[in-house]
Scaffold this active site. Sequence first.
Site, PDB file in Angstrom:
ATOM      1  CE  LYS A 133      -3.937   2.000   2.541  1.00 27.60           C
ATOM      2  NZ  LYS A 133      -4.739   1.910   3.789  1.00 27.60           N
ATOM      3  CB  SER A 166      -7.906   3.869   2.733  1.00 30.20           C
ATOM      4  OG  SER A 166      -7.061   3.324   3.740  1.00 30.20           O
ATOM      5  N   GLY A 194      -9.413   2.322  10.211  1.00 29.90           N
ATOM      6  CA  GLY A 194     -10.869   2.427  10.316  1.00 29.90           C
ATOM      7  C   GLY A 194     -11.519   1.425   9.390  1.00 29.90           C
ATOM      8  N   GLY A 195     -11.034   0.185   9.460  1.00 28.05           N
ATOM      9  CA  GLY A 195     -11.548  -0.864   8.575  1.00 28.05           C
ATOM     10  C   GLY A 195     -10.877  -0.900   7.228  1.00 28.05           C
ATOM     11  CB  SER A 196      -8.031   1.042   5.840  1.00 27.80           C
ATOM     12  OG  SER A 196      -8.582   2.306   6.103  1.00 27.80           O
TER      13      SER A 196
END
Length: 635
Positions: free
Chosen positions: A232, A308, A330-332
């Site tokens: 990423k 993300s 946040g759940g990415s």
Amino acid sequence: MIAFSFLPLFFHCIPLLLSREKKKKKKMGKKLVMLPMEEVDISSVKYQREAIHAPHLTGYALKIFVWLVEIPFLGSLIMSFLKRQNKLTQMFQKTLIPEAPMCKPEFPPQEPEPGAIIMDEDSAPVVRVELALKCLPPYDPDRHWSNDSPGSFLYWTIGDYAHAYRSRHVTPLMVAEHVISVVEESNNKKPPMPFLISFNAEEVRKQAMASTRRFEEGNPLSVLDGIFMAIKDDIDCVPHLTRSATMWLHKSRPVNEDAVCVSRLRSCGVIFVGKANMHEMGLGTTGNNPNYGTTRNPHSIKRYTGGSSSGPAAIVASGLCPAALGTDGGGSIRIPSSLCGVVGLKTTYGRTDMKGSVCDCGTVEVVAPIAATVEDIMLVYAAISGSSLEDRIAMKPPPPSIPCLSSSDSLDVLGSLRLGKYTEWFNDVYSTDISEKCEDALNLLTKTYGCQVTEIVLPELHEMRNAHVVSIGSEAMCALNPDCEDGKRSEMTLDTRTNLAVFRSFSAADYVAAQRLRRRIMYFHMEAFKRVDIIVTPTTGMTAPIIPPSSLKYGESNLQVSGYLMRFIQAGNLLGLPAITVPVGHDKQGLPIGLQLIGRPWGEATILRVASAVEELCLKFRNRPSTFYDILKAV
């Protein structure tokens, strides 16, 4: 046309905003007082369905909205109105919270996990990977290389690549050439599939040549040698720049060495294909990216991947790589993994060293793997696990462990586990396809292995969501403030600027109140874990949303969609708990659905064990993506 119709509506609301400001001052004497957390009667808790009030904006309407919220006085009024509509003002400014702040996750001591093998985090990554490999069932080449039954679909795994290299069917260099051609082809598609932000074909060939040479000499570094992975774009990986999907970050943030997690993988022989696409600065749940192009969902190119970590999830789902590294604040990791039909692990906060990632000093984010299968997740997790020195001192984590899936008592351990389900929360989804498929997976699990499902109640979930947004938002704003003051705000996407306007409205008192809530919510979850070993939920409250064509140029702000996508994920981040998403089927439109398993602190081995069982039970429900690159077969 939308923009011009939006303006009169907004200016019509300004008197209303002003009048509400006056009313607010008259009510400042009233306050709510929360009961101390130990006195809350769990049996009287009522679940409250979430309703997010915010405009859905794309195109010129979004552009005008951002212009308005960045006007100092007017922007404050708009944010104040939206915060009152969503009950943030009542929660953070009018409520007395009796608990002391918990400014980063604090965990009570935990019992050792049953049937788990402890890894020495001070040992070399190749040693940990070898130990993880011994914990997996023996590799069966017939399952993957002779699988011609109609309707069945299997991803190529790390084990498949390792078998192909050692059998001399292919070499890493041969695979590299095909991967390079796919990346170049995907960028020229209509519409394009921009998997990677940074890609260098010669660098990929160089790594593949070195790996091929090791195999020719009979000295591969590990089972991960020659395995292609994407990183990423908010994680450092030499020689690539780290942009975090912005147009400017790399100019002020030089990359001189690999992130710790990347260095550990490199020592195992991993080949890095490049820096994967993402939502700018990680501040979004869809993966929309006007800067470098929005990555499309391999199951439907008209839909988002989720974010993300959009690029890593799409790369794995499309078959381009068997695994990738993402970040999850946040759940990415879990959101895009669920929406793309792959496996995504979020480790316990402090379990992996964050040095070398853009968000390396927050209290909610971790670096962790995305992979096609749970076994591949285990291998990558073994390589990258190991806390930083600071976290070892502050958090005193137990050594990382993994489940021994190859042992004779593995099924007994699985059958003894207790799964907690909060039914009203579990069923709070956009489409019942999601809750029904997740329920079916649980029924299969209990029927096959005898796991017990226990009804639980988790108080203050709405408070948890708001405490999370204040925490992650304040930390993001703290990190980005110098850049905003340096004029970089105008170079960010409109979606990011909208989020920053929200984050900028949070006060120091709001942040402290959120940390007080963190302590309360940690207490409620630890009470639940006295009765159960794992909390089960759907991973997301909706399947992959449609990409509005108007969002591709200017972006999109849709907090209602974000609310559905984040419905079940905040405990993993605000409380730092480990969680994993595993695919369990598809909705009526053929879009993937994920089941989430949330574990006790440091309980990665337990959730990996159950995820492996769920994956095996639901394998027949897994569909081949419409965009899929059959890399090994093609080579």
